[in-house]
Scaffold this motif. Sequence first.
Motif, PDB file in Angstrom:
ATOM      1  N   ASN A  78       0.798  -1.232   0.000  1.00 46.62           N
ATOM      2  CA  ASN A  78       0.000   0.000   0.000  1.00 46.62           C
ATOM      3  C   ASN A  78       0.826   1.275   0.000  1.00 46.62           C
ATOM      4  O   ASN A  78       0.291   2.351   0.275  1.00 46.62           O
ATOM      5  CB  ASN A  78      -0.922   0.017   1.225  1.00 46.62           C
ATOM      6  CG  ASN A  78      -1.899  -1.132   1.246  1.00 46.62           C
ATOM      7  OD1 ASN A  78      -2.907  -1.122   0.551  1.00 46.62           O
ATOM      8  ND2 ASN A  78      -1.581  -2.162   2.034  1.00 46.62           N
ATOM      9  N   SER A  79       2.113   1.178  -0.316  1.00 46.96           N
ATOM     10  CA  SER A  79       2.945   2.368  -0.356  1.00 46.96           C
ATOM     11  C   SER A  79       4.000   2.210  -1.434  1.00 46.96           C
ATOM     12  O   SER A  79       4.119   1.150  -2.071  1.00 46.96           O
ATOM     13  CB  SER A  79       3.584   2.621   1.015  1.00 46.96           C
ATOM     14  OG  SER A  79       4.276   3.864   1.023  1.00 46.96           O
ATOM     15  N   ASN A  80       4.780   3.273  -1.626  1.00 49.90           N
ATOM     16  CA  ASN A  80       5.806   3.297  -2.650  1.00 49.90           C
ATOM     17  C   ASN A  80       6.804   4.376  -2.259  1.00 49.90           C
ATOM     18  O   ASN A  80       6.439   5.370  -1.634  1.00 49.90           O
ATOM     19  CB  ASN A  80       5.176   3.589  -4.017  1.00 49.90           C
ATOM     20  CG  ASN A  80       6.183   3.512  -5.150  1.00 49.90           C
ATOM     21  OD1 ASN A  80       6.861   4.486  -5.463  1.00 49.90           O
ATOM     22  ND2 ASN A  80       6.296   2.340  -5.759  1.00 49.90           N
ATOM     23  N   LEU A 155       9.797 -11.206   4.971  1.00 52.19           N
ATOM     24  CA  LEU A 155      11.155 -11.741   4.963  1.00 52.19           C
ATOM     25  C   LEU A 155      11.155 -13.228   4.607  1.00 52.19           C
ATOM     26  O   LEU A 155      10.242 -13.961   5.006  1.00 52.19           O
ATOM     27  CB  LEU A 155      11.789 -11.519   6.345  1.00 52.19           C
ATOM     28  CG  LEU A 155      11.948 -10.053   6.770  1.00 52.19           C
ATOM     29  CD1 LEU A 155      12.446  -9.989   8.205  1.00 52.19           C
ATOM     30  CD2 LEU A 155      12.895  -9.315   5.838  1.00 52.19           C
ATOM     31  N   PRO A 156      12.171 -13.717   3.886  1.00 51.20           N
ATOM     32  CA  PRO A 156      13.330 -12.947   3.388  1.00 51.20           C
ATOM     33  C   PRO A 156      13.122 -12.334   2.002  1.00 51.20           C
ATOM     34  O   PRO A 156      13.991 -11.659   1.476  1.00 51.20           O
ATOM     35  CB  PRO A 156      14.431 -14.016   3.336  1.00 51.20           C
ATOM     36  CG  PRO A 156      13.686 -15.265   2.963  1.00 51.20           C
ATOM     37  CD  PRO A 156      12.338 -15.167   3.636  1.00 51.20           C
ATOM     38  N   ASN A 157      11.954 -12.598   1.385  1.00 57.24           N
ATOM     39  CA  ASN A 157      11.725 -12.158   0.002  1.00 57.24           C
ATOM     40  C   ASN A 157      11.002 -10.816  -0.040  1.00 57.24           C
ATOM     41  O   ASN A 157       9.909 -10.700  -0.584  1.00 57.24           O
ATOM     42  CB  ASN A 157      10.934 -13.223  -0.753  1.00 57.24           C
ATOM     43  CG  ASN A 157      11.644 -14.560  -0.788  1.00 57.24           C
ATOM     44  OD1 ASN A 157      12.842 -14.616  -1.028  1.00 57.24           O
ATOM     45  ND2 ASN A 157      10.886 -15.628  -0.552  1.00 57.24           N
ATOM     46  N   MET A 158      11.595  -9.795   0.542  1.00 54.78           N
ATOM     47  CA  MET A 158      10.973  -8.469   0.533  1.00 54.78           C
ATOM     48  C   MET A 158      11.205  -7.791  -0.818  1.00 54.78           C
ATOM     49  O   MET A 158      12.265  -7.952  -1.433  1.00 54.78           O
ATOM     50  CB  MET A 158      11.545  -7.605   1.656  1.00 54.78           C
ATOM     51  CG  MET A 158      13.036  -7.393   1.607  1.00 54.78           C
ATOM     52  SD  MET A 158      13.630  -6.300   2.913  1.00 54.78           S
ATOM     53  CE  MET A 158      13.019  -4.725   2.341  1.00 54.78           C
ATOM     54  N   PRO A 159      10.212  -7.042  -1.319  1.00 50.39           N
ATOM     55  CA  PRO A 159      10.370  -6.357  -2.609  1.00 50.39           C
ATOM     56  C   PRO A 159      11.282  -5.140  -2.476  1.00 50.39           C
ATOM     57  O   PRO A 159      11.452  -4.587  -1.391  1.00 50.39           O
ATOM     58  CB  PRO A 159       8.938  -5.937  -2.955  1.00 50.39           C
ATOM     59  CG  PRO A 159       8.262  -5.803  -1.627  1.00 50.39           C
ATOM     60  CD  PRO A 159       8.878  -6.848  -0.739  1.00 50.39           C
ATOM     61  N   GLU A 160      11.866  -4.729  -3.598  1.00 48.36           N
ATOM     62  CA  GLU A 160      12.723  -3.547  -3.577  1.00 48.36           C
ATOM     63  C   GLU A 160      11.920  -2.270  -3.436  1.00 48.36           C
ATOM     64  O   GLU A 160      12.397  -1.284  -2.882  1.00 48.36           O
ATOM     65  CB  GLU A 160      13.562  -3.498  -4.855  1.00 48.36           C
ATOM     66  CG  GLU A 160      14.585  -4.617  -4.966  1.00 48.36           C
ATOM     67  CD  GLU A 160      15.435  -4.475  -6.203  1.00 48.36           C
ATOM     68  OE1 GLU A 160      15.261  -3.470  -6.936  1.00 48.36           O
ATOM     69  OE2 GLU A 160      16.268  -5.359  -6.449  1.00 48.36           O
ATOM     70  N   ASP A 161      10.698  -2.268  -3.966  1.00 43.59           N
ATOM     71  CA  ASP A 161       9.846  -1.085  -3.890  1.00 43.59           C
ATOM     72  C   ASP A 161       8.413  -1.536  -3.678  1.00 43.59           C
ATOM     73  O   ASP A 161       8.053  -2.686  -3.944  1.00 43.59           O
ATOM     74  CB  ASP A 161       9.953  -0.261  -5.168  1.00 43.59           C
ATOM     75  CG  ASP A 161       9.685   1.221  -4.921  1.00 43.59           C
ATOM     76  OD1 ASP A 161       9.240   1.552  -3.809  1.00 43.59           O
ATOM     77  OD2 ASP A 161       9.935   2.024  -5.828  1.00 43.59           O
ATOM     78  N   GLY A 162       7.569  -0.624  -3.210  1.00 44.27           N
ATOM     79  CA  GLY A 162       6.199  -0.973  -2.894  1.00 44.27           C
ATOM     80  C   GLY A 162       5.289  -0.970  -4.105  1.00 44.27           C
ATOM     81  O   GLY A 162       5.609  -0.423  -5.167  1.00 44.27           O
ATOM     82  N   THR A 163       4.112  -1.572  -3.922  1.00 44.02           N
ATOM     83  CA  THR A 163       3.108  -1.630  -4.987  1.00 44.02           C
ATOM     84  C   THR A 163       2.491  -0.269  -5.248  1.00 44.02           C
ATOM     85  O   THR A 163       2.090   0.029  -6.356  1.00 44.02           O
ATOM     86  CB  THR A 163       2.000  -2.632  -4.608  1.00 44.02           C
ATOM     87  OG1 THR A 163       2.593  -3.892  -4.334  1.00 44.02           O
ATOM     88  CG2 THR A 163       0.993  -2.776  -5.727  1.00 44.02           C
ATOM     89  N   ASP A 164       2.402   0.575  -4.260  1.00 47.04           N
ATOM     90  CA  ASP A 164       1.842   1.926  -4.292  1.00 47.04           C
ATOM     91  C   ASP A 164       0.420   1.933  -3.738  1.00 47.04           C
ATOM     92  O   ASP A 164      -0.305   0.922  -3.774  1.00 47.04           O
ATOM     93  CB  ASP A 164       1.817   2.538  -5.697  1.00 47.04           C
ATOM     94  CG  ASP A 164       1.754   4.080  -5.641  1.00 47.04           C
ATOM     95  OD1 ASP A 164       1.913   4.627  -4.534  1.00 47.04           O
ATOM     96  OD2 ASP A 164       1.580   4.711  -6.683  1.00 47.04           O
ATOM     97  N   LEU A 165       0.036   3.057  -3.217  1.00 44.96           N
ATOM     98  CA  LEU A 165      -1.318   3.289  -2.730  1.00 44.96           C
ATOM     99  C   LEU A 165      -2.262   3.444  -3.916  1.00 44.96           C
ATOM    100  O   LEU A 165      -1.908   4.065  -4.924  1.00 44.96           O
ATOM    101  CB  LEU A 165      -1.348   4.554  -1.858  1.00 44.96           C
ATOM    102  CG  LEU A 165      -2.674   4.963  -1.233  1.00 44.96           C
ATOM    103  CD1 LEU A 165      -3.143   3.928  -0.218  1.00 44.96           C
ATOM    104  CD2 LEU A 165      -2.553   6.328  -0.560  1.00 44.96           C
TER     105      LEU A 165
END
Length: 670
Positions: A78-80, A155-165
Amino acid sequence: MLTKMIPEIGHFALIIALLMAIIQAVVPLAGAATRRPLWMAFDRPMAAGQFVFLAIAYACLTASYMADDFSVATVANNSNSLLPWYYKLSAVWGNHEGSVLLWSLMLSAWGLLASLWSRRLPRDMVARVTGILGLIGAGFLLFVLVTSNPFARLLPNMPEDGTDLNPLLQDFGLVVHPPMLYMGYVGFSVVFAFAIAALLGGRLDAAWTRWARPWTNAAWAFLTVGIALGSWWAYYELGWGGWWFWDPVENASLLPWLAGTALIHSLAVTEKRGSFKSWTVLLAIATFSLSLMGTFLVRSGVLTSVHAFANDPSRGLFILVLLAITVTLSLLVFALRAPRVSHKVGFTWLSRDSLLLVNNILLVIMTVTILLGTLYPLILDALGLGKISVGPPYFNSLFVPLTAIMSLFMGLGPVARWKQMPGRELLSRVWLSGVAALVLGATIPLFYGPEWNAKVMLGMMLALWIVLPMVRDIVARVRASSSVGRGFKKISLAHWGMVLGHLGIAVTMVGVAVVSNDNIERNVRMAPGDSVEMAGYTFTLQNLRERRGPNYLADTATLRVERENGTHFMMRPEKRLYLATGMPMTQVALRAGFTRDLYVALGEDLGDGSWAVRLQYKPLVRWLWLGGLLMAAGGVIAVIDKRYRRVPARDRHAERAGAAPATASREATA
């Protein structure tokens, strides 16, 4: 190292808050049942502790959003990193997990305020109220921890950036609308707690209604503002220019508002006359239950709506079970306790009592009508009996006539006397107002509108009928006093709150009638240099250009709008493409005014240098939300009336001793 543990700190704070909520629920209620002051004294410390640890949890989630910690699932979804900081703050509650956490935080805040501002009430009553709020808080915290943990890691597979609101939510409306709505929903839990506590303590008298009325008015005022903000947000954000679509999620907020409106009036009768006691308790139960049902509709995934959070069925099942337990237990307490403490109070068919009863019945019919239209398609679908759509024609055909009928009684209620009133006296108080409403309502539309409209005339008449008898009553009260200043001072704040609330209804009715019938809309094809005339304005498309926002690309149209008198102004609607999601959005251009709005929305690129453009002239549309603000202001003014915080002298000794007041004892034996 500590910053990386912020989500774990928040999760741990949630667990502590849950434990405190359980203690707040169990110990004070047991103390009130066994008359043990030490056990009852647990209520305020536990309420304060629950609020503090929920505030810590909420602060931890907010810090995760601001730090772009995409190892937290709700932040990643929900963020970016390109999202402006102010939208990151509102993104905290722009999703299911964060919104339920905010709900729980607000519930704990209401519970803490109820315990702190009720020091002059009987000790066992406060313990029961706080204990019931603890039960509700424990239920929601279990819901958060079991099904909706806002601190779950990727974790451990966190994305580099968010999907966005969601681009629909990247707006100021998200900042103000949900918190106001939740404050209204949650606020009715305090009224519910007072009602159940009064049943358990055998105090269905005027005292408990006097204690509950400020909380009811406050919750109703918040919910009113929340609904008005939601209507305003949909009006300018979705690009179609509508302010109410009878969406099921919109209905979910309207249902407790209608029941809460009935509850406010029923509490007034119970406090003043001692009647409607059982009915008032049922309304308190129904209002809070409808608030819970709204939570179920929005968060269960059964609805597809721009307002709803689509989630897995386990979440909806949890809320449904919580709703079922709340309704079943509260109705069981009502069935066991209400017959012991109720008695009948007489009144004639022509009195304020009977007029308020009729309005209560109409409000309940309106509530049931909307509830049926909202739930029936869902029930059919759940049972596999097919899909049907219940839309505006159904709701308008029932809601509008019921509102018109209710308006007739609203004009009579404030000027009628309690218990009984001769028909000739009531007629003498309202006949002039009635004639004035008929004459003015028929003539005013002739001076401003494009053409005379019977529906607008009827709306004007009903609105004036609501307002003019109240004005006449205030003038009569002032004249009866020795001076104008003293006459105004004799009118209580609660009465002024009622006047403002009814005035707000009238203003909203005028806005609805005018904008629904005199709205002008044109969908046109425009290229640079093209002009279109509408409602005395000339719209000329001067140019189109591209611009880049913080996280989107936009095509911006510049229109020169010229009035008939030669003055002009510029309007700039946009078509945006959000980079993270690839989702297009319409950003409308508004020229707001007290008497009208000009509304321009940029549609699709038609491929030859021209664009589809929607132009709308919306007379008195601002009156819709002005009426909502007036209603909310009336609720706030009624809250600060000092008489709701007074305790009868004959009950003070009993309160200090923690026993039932004399008035309650007499009620229990009546």
